[in-house]
Motif scaffolding. Structure first.
Motif, PDB file in Angstrom:
ATOM      1  N   PRO A  87       0.821  -0.852   0.180  1.00 53.98           N
ATOM      2  CA  PRO A  87       0.215  -0.138   0.006  1.00 53.98           C
ATOM      3  C   PRO A  87       0.784   0.703  -0.069  1.00 53.98           C
ATOM      4  CG  PRO A  87      -0.686  -1.891   1.602  1.00 53.98           C
ATOM      5  CD  PRO A  87       0.431  -1.720   0.985  1.00 53.98           C
ATOM      6  N   LYS A  88       0.566   2.136  -0.643  1.00 57.42           N
ATOM      7  CA  LYS A  88       0.717   3.094  -1.144  1.00 57.42           C
ATOM      8  C   LYS A  88       0.731   4.680   0.977  1.00 57.42           C
ATOM      9  CE  LYS A  88       1.499   7.613  -3.630  1.00 57.42           C
ATOM     10  NZ  LYS A  88       0.786   8.512  -4.539  1.00 57.42           N
ATOM     11  N   PRO A  89       2.095   4.978   0.625  1.00 58.03           N
ATOM     12  CA  PRO A  89       2.095   5.424   2.419  1.00 58.03           C
ATOM     13  C   PRO A  89       1.047   6.521   1.998  1.00 58.03           C
ATOM     14  CG  PRO A  89       3.972   5.846   2.046  1.00 58.03           C
ATOM     15  CD  PRO A  89       3.248   4.615   0.759  1.00 58.03           C
ATOM     16  N   CYS A  90       0.389   6.686   3.660  1.00 52.05           N
ATOM     17  CA  CYS A  90      -0.051   8.040   3.464  1.00 52.05           C
ATOM     18  C   CYS A  90       0.219   9.303   3.459  1.00 52.05           C
ATOM     19  CB  CYS A  90      -1.777   8.037   3.901  1.00 52.05           C
ATOM     20  SG  CYS A  90      -2.821   7.799   2.880  1.00 52.05           S
ATOM     21  N   THR A  91       0.377  10.461   3.680  1.00 54.56           N
ATOM     22  CA  THR A  91       1.593  11.527   3.981  1.00 54.56           C
ATOM     23  C   THR A  91       0.589  12.861   3.833  1.00 54.56           C
ATOM     24  OG1 THR A  91       2.227  11.493   1.652  1.00 54.56           O
ATOM     25  CG2 THR A  91       3.520  10.472   4.069  1.00 54.56           C
ATOM     26  N   LEU A  92      -0.058  13.364   2.934  1.00 55.44           N
ATOM     27  CA  LEU A  92      -0.873  14.261   2.690  1.00 55.44           C
ATOM     28  C   LEU A  92      -2.123  14.633   3.199  1.00 55.44           C
ATOM     29  CD1 LEU A  92      -0.405  13.891  -0.756  1.00 55.44           C
ATOM     30  CD2 LEU A  92       0.691  15.167   0.392  1.00 55.44           C
ATOM     31  N   ASN A  93      -2.509  15.509   3.881  1.00 54.73           N
ATOM     32  CA  ASN A  93      -3.671  15.913   5.151  1.00 54.73           C
ATOM     33  C   ASN A  93      -4.281  15.087   5.904  1.00 54.73           C
ATOM     34  OD1 ASN A  93      -4.265  17.444   2.719  1.00 54.73           O
ATOM     35  ND2 ASN A  93      -5.885  16.272   1.632  1.00 54.73           N
ATOM     36  N   MET A  94      -2.614  15.030   6.326  1.00 55.23           N
ATOM     37  CA  MET A  94      -3.157  14.307   7.957  1.00 55.23           C
ATOM     38  C   MET A  94      -3.401  15.353   9.269  1.00 55.23           C
ATOM     39  SD  MET A  94      -1.440  11.698   7.553  1.00 55.23           S
ATOM     40  CE  MET A  94       1.007  10.320   9.246  1.00 55.23           C
ATOM     41  N   PRO A  95      -4.569  14.035   9.820  1.00 51.62           N
ATOM     42  CA  PRO A  95      -4.960  15.071  10.940  1.00 51.62           C
ATOM     43  C   PRO A  95      -4.053  15.984  11.875  1.00 51.62           C
ATOM     44  CG  PRO A  95      -4.806  13.024  11.831  1.00 51.62           C
ATOM     45  CD  PRO A  95      -4.173  13.140  10.275  1.00 51.62           C
ATOM     46  N   SER A  96      -4.549  17.570  12.435  1.00 56.08           N
ATOM     47  CA  SER A  96      -3.839  18.494  12.611  1.00 56.08           C
ATOM     48  C   SER A  96      -4.617  19.285  14.011  1.00 56.08           C
ATOM     49  CB  SER A  96      -2.743  18.346  12.188  1.00 56.08           C
ATOM     50  OG  SER A  96      -3.185  20.224  11.068  1.00 56.08           O
ATOM     51  N   GLY A  97      -4.615  19.874  14.693  1.00 51.11           N
ATOM     52  CA  GLY A  97      -4.649  20.886  15.019  1.00 51.11           C
ATOM     53  C   GLY A  97      -4.399  20.626  16.502  1.00 51.11           C
ATOM     54  N   PRO A  98      -5.084  22.157  17.602  1.00 52.09           N
ATOM     55  CA  PRO A  98      -4.516  21.606  18.956  1.00 52.09           C
ATOM     56  C   PRO A  98      -5.940  20.433  19.342  1.00 52.09           C
ATOM     57  CG  PRO A  98      -5.682  23.609  18.081  1.00 52.09           C
ATOM     58  CD  PRO A  98      -5.568  22.903  17.014  1.00 52.09           C
ATOM     59  N   GLY A  99      -4.449  19.809  20.495  1.00 48.40           N
ATOM     60  CA  GLY A  99      -5.329  18.391  20.766  1.00 48.40           C
ATOM     61  C   GLY A  99      -5.398  17.652  20.008  1.00 48.40           C
ATOM     62  N   VAL A 100      -5.086  17.150  18.977  1.00 47.96           N
ATOM     63  CA  VAL A 100      -5.790  16.488  17.580  1.00 47.96           C
ATOM     64  C   VAL A 100      -4.442  15.497  17.895  1.00 47.96           C
ATOM     65  CG1 VAL A 100      -6.001  15.564  15.309  1.00 47.96           C
ATOM     66  CG2 VAL A 100      -6.895  17.587  16.114  1.00 47.96           C
ATOM     67  N   THR A 101      -4.396  14.362  17.638  1.00 49.18           N
ATOM     68  CA  THR A 101      -3.572  13.084  17.568  1.00 49.18           C
ATOM     69  C   THR A 101      -4.495  12.044  17.186  1.00 49.18           C
ATOM     70  OG1 THR A 101      -2.287  11.139  19.120  1.00 49.18           O
ATOM     71  CG2 THR A 101      -4.846  11.817  20.173  1.00 49.18           C
ATOM     72  N   HIS A 102      -4.098  10.932  16.379  1.00 51.21           N
ATOM     73  CA  HIS A 102      -4.211   9.960  15.329  1.00 51.21           C
ATOM     74  C   HIS A 102      -3.468   8.311  15.656  1.00 51.21           C
ATOM     75  CE1 HIS A 102      -1.273  11.109  12.950  1.00 51.21           C
ATOM     76  NE2 HIS A 102      -0.963  12.127  13.379  1.00 51.21           N
ATOM     77  N   THR A 103      -3.910   7.929  15.142  1.00 52.61           N
ATOM     78  CA  THR A 103      -2.968   6.485  15.126  1.00 52.61           C
ATOM     79  C   THR A 103      -2.678   6.280  13.605  1.00 52.61           C
ATOM     80  OG1 THR A 103      -5.047   4.928  14.596  1.00 52.61           O
ATOM     81  CG2 THR A 103      -4.721   5.858  17.253  1.00 52.61           C
ATOM     82  N   CYS A 104      -2.284   7.154  12.578  1.00 48.86           N
ATOM     83  CA  CYS A 104      -2.018   6.484  11.028  1.00 48.86           C
ATOM     84  C   CYS A 104      -0.732   6.399  11.018  1.00 48.86           C
ATOM     85  CB  CYS A 104      -1.942   8.425  10.768  1.00 48.86           C
ATOM     86  SG  CYS A 104      -1.863   9.683  10.603  1.00 48.86           S
ATOM     87  N   GLY A 105       0.243   6.904  11.525  1.00 48.70           N
ATOM     88  CA  GLY A 105       1.676   6.059  11.901  1.00 48.70           C
ATOM     89  C   GLY A 105       2.344   6.082  10.389  1.00 48.70           C
ATOM     90  N   ASN A 106       1.781   5.225   9.736  1.00 47.39           N
ATOM     91  CA  ASN A 106       2.894   4.292   8.687  1.00 47.39           C
ATOM     92  C   ASN A 106       0.945   3.840   8.156  1.00 47.39           C
ATOM     93  OD1 ASN A 106       5.002   5.398   8.772  1.00 47.39           O
ATOM     94  ND2 ASN A 106       5.465   3.373   9.768  1.00 47.39           N
ATOM     95  N   VAL A 107      -0.186   4.580   8.032  1.00 49.92           N
ATOM     96  CA  VAL A 107      -1.030   3.685   7.431  1.00 49.92           C
ATOM     97  C   VAL A 107      -1.052   3.910   5.990  1.00 49.92           C
ATOM     98  CG1 VAL A 107      -2.584   3.661   9.064  1.00 49.92           C
ATOM     99  CG2 VAL A 107      -2.385   5.320   7.143  1.00 49.92           C
ATOM    100  N   GLY A 108      -1.511   3.018   4.890  1.00 51.95           N
ATOM    101  CA  GLY A 108      -1.899   2.338   3.810  1.00 51.95           C
ATOM    102  C   GLY A 108      -2.616   2.670   2.510  1.00 51.95           C
TER     103      GLY A 108
END
Length: 181
Positions: A28-49
């Motif tokens: 799978p091609k890794p996702c690197t664009l438009n990662m979730p961000s903002g004050p207090g935002v956390t995510h589990t995307c790591g190396n998702v594809g």
């Protein structure tokens, strides 16, 4: 229309009707664009594809909904990151001789605590943490030694020597003297 990436492998159709060849290795091609961000935002995307889903939520000290996002074949993230609101910190109890501007501060905000008039000590910066408490050491405020207006006169004894702001002392008549009202 067939869109490919990576190294294509050639297969040969044999007279037996069977293809001969090695399949390509596809990841799978890794996702690197438009990662979730903002004050207090956390995510589990790591190396998702491509095709993977993951969650984005609000960190400790923030309130908001958890959202599910998807990694697209373009390397972009599809979906909305949560909107996280910073939570207020608990009331800061300044030590004796100190004051602060910490009221109403929320997660991640800083404030100052300093000594009030009559007390000496260095001001400190405190930060509202995700646990609702302020981090940092409180100011160490020591009362100034009182040196003016000490009760004195013939026959007066006191316990006022070395007293500091906020402390009390007693002035009374010495042995052999009597008070006059």
């Amino acid at each position: 229309d067939l869109t490919t990436s990576g190294t294509a492998q050639i297969y040969e159709c044999l007279n037996s009707g069977v293809f001969l060849g090695q399949p390509p290795v596809c990841v799978p091609k890794p996702c690197t664009l438009n990662m979730p961000s903002g004050p207090g935002v956390t995510h589990t995307c790591g190396n998702v594809g491509t095709g993977s889903t993951f969650t984005a939520s609000c960190s400790q000290g923030y309130a908001g909904s958890t959202t599910t996002l998807t990694c697209l074949a373009t390397g972009e993230i599809s979906g909305q990151a949560p909107v996280c609101q910073a939570l207020p910190c608990n009331l800061y109890a300044a030590p004796t001789g100190a004051t602060s501007n910490c009221a109403g501060k929320t997660t991640g905000q800083s404030c100052q605590a300093s000594c009030v008039d009559g007390f000496v000590g260095s001001p400190v910066t405190l930060v509202c943490t995700g646990t609702g408490q302020f981090s940092g050491q409180p100011p160490s405020c020591i009362g100034r030694v009182c040196t003016f207006g000490m009760p004195e006169g013939e026959g007066i004894v006191t316990t006022c020597q070395g007293k500091r702001t906020g402390e009390s002392c007693v002035a009374s008549c010495a042995l052999g003297y009597t008070g006059v009202e």
